[in-house]
Design a protein around this motif. Structure first.
Motif: not given
Length: 132
Positions: A21-23, A85-86, A115-117, A124-125
Protein backbone atom coordinates in the motif's frame (compact mmCIF):
# COMPACT_ATOMS: atom_id res chain seq x y z
CA UNK A 1 -5.39 8.12 -13.37
CA UNK A 2 -4.49 7.21 -9.82
CA UNK A 3 -3.11 3.81 -9.04
CA UNK A 4 -5.60 2.08 -6.80
CA UNK A 5 -4.63 -0.49 -4.20
CA UNK A 6 -7.65 -2.80 -4.17
CA UNK A 7 -8.44 -6.02 -2.30
CA UNK A 8 -7.20 -8.16 -5.18
CA UNK A 9 -3.66 -6.98 -4.29
CA UNK A 10 -3.91 -8.36 -0.75
CA UNK A 11 -1.56 -11.24 -0.03
CA UNK A 12 -3.05 -12.08 3.37
CA UNK A 13 0.29 -11.21 4.97
CA UNK A 14 -0.41 -7.96 6.89
CA UNK A 15 3.14 -6.55 6.88
CA UNK A 16 3.55 -7.21 3.14
CA UNK A 17 0.14 -5.72 2.35
CA UNK A 18 0.94 -2.56 4.36
CA UNK A 19 4.21 -2.17 2.47
CA UNK A 20 2.55 -2.68 -0.89
CA UNK A 21 0.00 0.00 0.00
CA UNK A 22 2.87 2.38 0.83
CA UNK A 23 4.46 1.66 -2.58
CA UNK A 24 1.15 2.55 -4.24
CA UNK A 25 0.92 5.72 -2.12
CA UNK A 26 4.41 6.83 -3.18
CA UNK A 27 3.64 6.11 -6.83
CA UNK A 28 0.45 8.17 -6.52
CA UNK A 29 2.32 11.00 -4.83
CA UNK A 30 4.73 11.12 -7.76
CA UNK A 31 1.86 10.91 -10.26
CA UNK A 32 0.04 13.82 -8.61
CA UNK A 33 3.19 15.90 -8.67
CA UNK A 34 3.74 15.17 -12.36
CA UNK A 35 0.15 15.88 -13.33
CA UNK A 36 -0.97 18.63 -10.96
CA UNK A 37 2.02 20.53 -9.68
CA UNK A 38 2.29 23.89 -11.41
CA UNK A 39 5.83 24.64 -10.27
CA UNK A 40 7.96 25.38 -13.27
CA UNK A 41 10.59 23.10 -11.86
CA UNK A 42 9.23 20.07 -10.05
CA UNK A 43 12.57 18.34 -10.55
CA UNK A 44 13.81 18.40 -6.95
CA UNK A 45 10.50 17.20 -5.53
CA UNK A 46 10.21 14.43 -8.11
CA UNK A 47 13.77 13.25 -7.56
CA UNK A 48 13.12 13.18 -3.79
CA UNK A 49 10.00 11.02 -4.25
CA UNK A 50 11.77 8.68 -6.68
CA UNK A 51 14.63 8.33 -4.17
CA UNK A 52 12.15 7.60 -1.39
CA UNK A 53 10.37 5.07 -3.59
CA UNK A 54 13.63 3.30 -4.48
CA UNK A 55 14.76 3.23 -0.84
CA UNK A 56 11.39 2.00 0.38
CA UNK A 57 11.22 -0.64 -2.36
CA UNK A 58 14.65 -1.90 -1.28
CA UNK A 59 13.50 -2.14 2.34
CA UNK A 60 10.27 -3.85 1.32
CA UNK A 61 12.07 -6.35 -0.90
CA UNK A 62 14.46 -7.25 1.94
CA UNK A 63 11.48 -7.81 4.24
CA UNK A 64 9.61 -9.86 1.65
CA UNK A 65 12.68 -11.97 0.87
CA UNK A 66 13.28 -12.64 4.59
CA UNK A 67 9.64 -13.68 4.87
CA UNK A 68 10.00 -15.97 1.83
CA UNK A 69 13.07 -17.52 3.41
CA UNK A 70 11.27 -18.04 6.74
CA UNK A 71 8.39 -19.93 5.10
CA UNK A 72 10.72 -21.76 2.68
CA UNK A 73 8.99 -20.33 -0.40
CA UNK A 74 10.12 -22.63 -3.23
CA UNK A 75 10.23 -19.61 -5.58
CA UNK A 76 12.24 -17.35 -3.29
CA UNK A 77 15.35 -17.25 -5.51
CA UNK A 78 13.53 -16.31 -8.71
CA UNK A 79 11.45 -13.86 -6.66
CA UNK A 80 14.65 -12.20 -5.45
CA UNK A 81 15.91 -12.01 -9.05
CA UNK A 82 12.77 -10.07 -10.02
CA UNK A 83 13.38 -7.64 -7.16
CA UNK A 84 17.00 -7.14 -8.28
CA UNK A 85 15.87 -6.48 -11.85
CA UNK A 86 13.41 -3.85 -10.58
CA UNK A 87 16.10 -2.13 -8.48
CA UNK A 88 18.48 -2.13 -11.46
CA UNK A 89 15.81 -0.51 -13.66
CA UNK A 90 15.10 2.15 -11.02
CA UNK A 91 18.84 2.81 -10.63
CA UNK A 92 19.04 3.39 -14.40
CA UNK A 93 16.60 6.31 -14.26
CA UNK A 94 18.42 9.14 -16.01
CA UNK A 95 17.94 12.15 -13.76
CA UNK A 96 19.18 14.47 -16.51
CA UNK A 97 16.43 13.19 -18.80
CA UNK A 98 13.99 14.00 -16.01
CA UNK A 99 15.19 17.57 -16.12
CA UNK A 100 15.11 17.78 -19.92
CA UNK A 101 11.60 16.56 -20.59
CA UNK A 102 9.98 16.13 -17.21
CA UNK A 103 6.41 15.30 -18.12
CA UNK A 104 7.00 12.69 -20.80
CA UNK A 105 9.92 10.99 -19.08
CA UNK A 106 8.20 10.86 -15.70
CA UNK A 107 5.02 9.44 -17.17
CA UNK A 108 7.09 6.64 -18.73
CA UNK A 109 8.70 5.93 -15.32
CA UNK A 110 5.30 5.92 -13.62
CA UNK A 111 3.95 3.61 -16.30
CA UNK A 112 6.81 1.20 -15.62
CA UNK A 113 6.24 1.41 -11.83
CA UNK A 114 2.50 0.85 -12.08
CA UNK A 115 2.79 -2.10 -14.45
CA UNK A 116 5.52 -3.65 -12.37
CA UNK A 117 3.55 -3.26 -9.14
CA UNK A 118 0.39 -4.69 -10.69
CA UNK A 119 2.12 -7.63 -12.36
CA UNK A 120 4.51 -8.44 -9.54
CA UNK A 121 2.06 -8.21 -6.66
CA UNK A 122 -0.69 -10.15 -8.41
CA UNK A 123 1.56 -12.58 -10.26
CA UNK A 124 4.12 -13.30 -7.59
CA UNK A 125 3.46 -11.82 -4.16
CA UNK A 126 -0.12 -13.05 -3.92
CA UNK A 127 1.29 -16.57 -4.27
CA UNK A 128 3.61 -16.28 -1.27
CA UNK A 129 2.99 -19.14 1.14
CA UNK A 130 1.58 -18.13 4.53
CA UNK A 131 3.41 -18.80 7.78
CA UNK A 132 1.90 -21.57 9.87
Amino acid sequence: MKYEFTDDYLTGIPSVDAQHKKLFDLTNECYELVMECTDDDKYDKIVAILDELANYAGTHFAHEEAYGESVKDPHRFSHRALHLRFMKKVAEVDLEAVDENQQEYLLSILDFLAHWLYEHIKGRDCKLPHAH
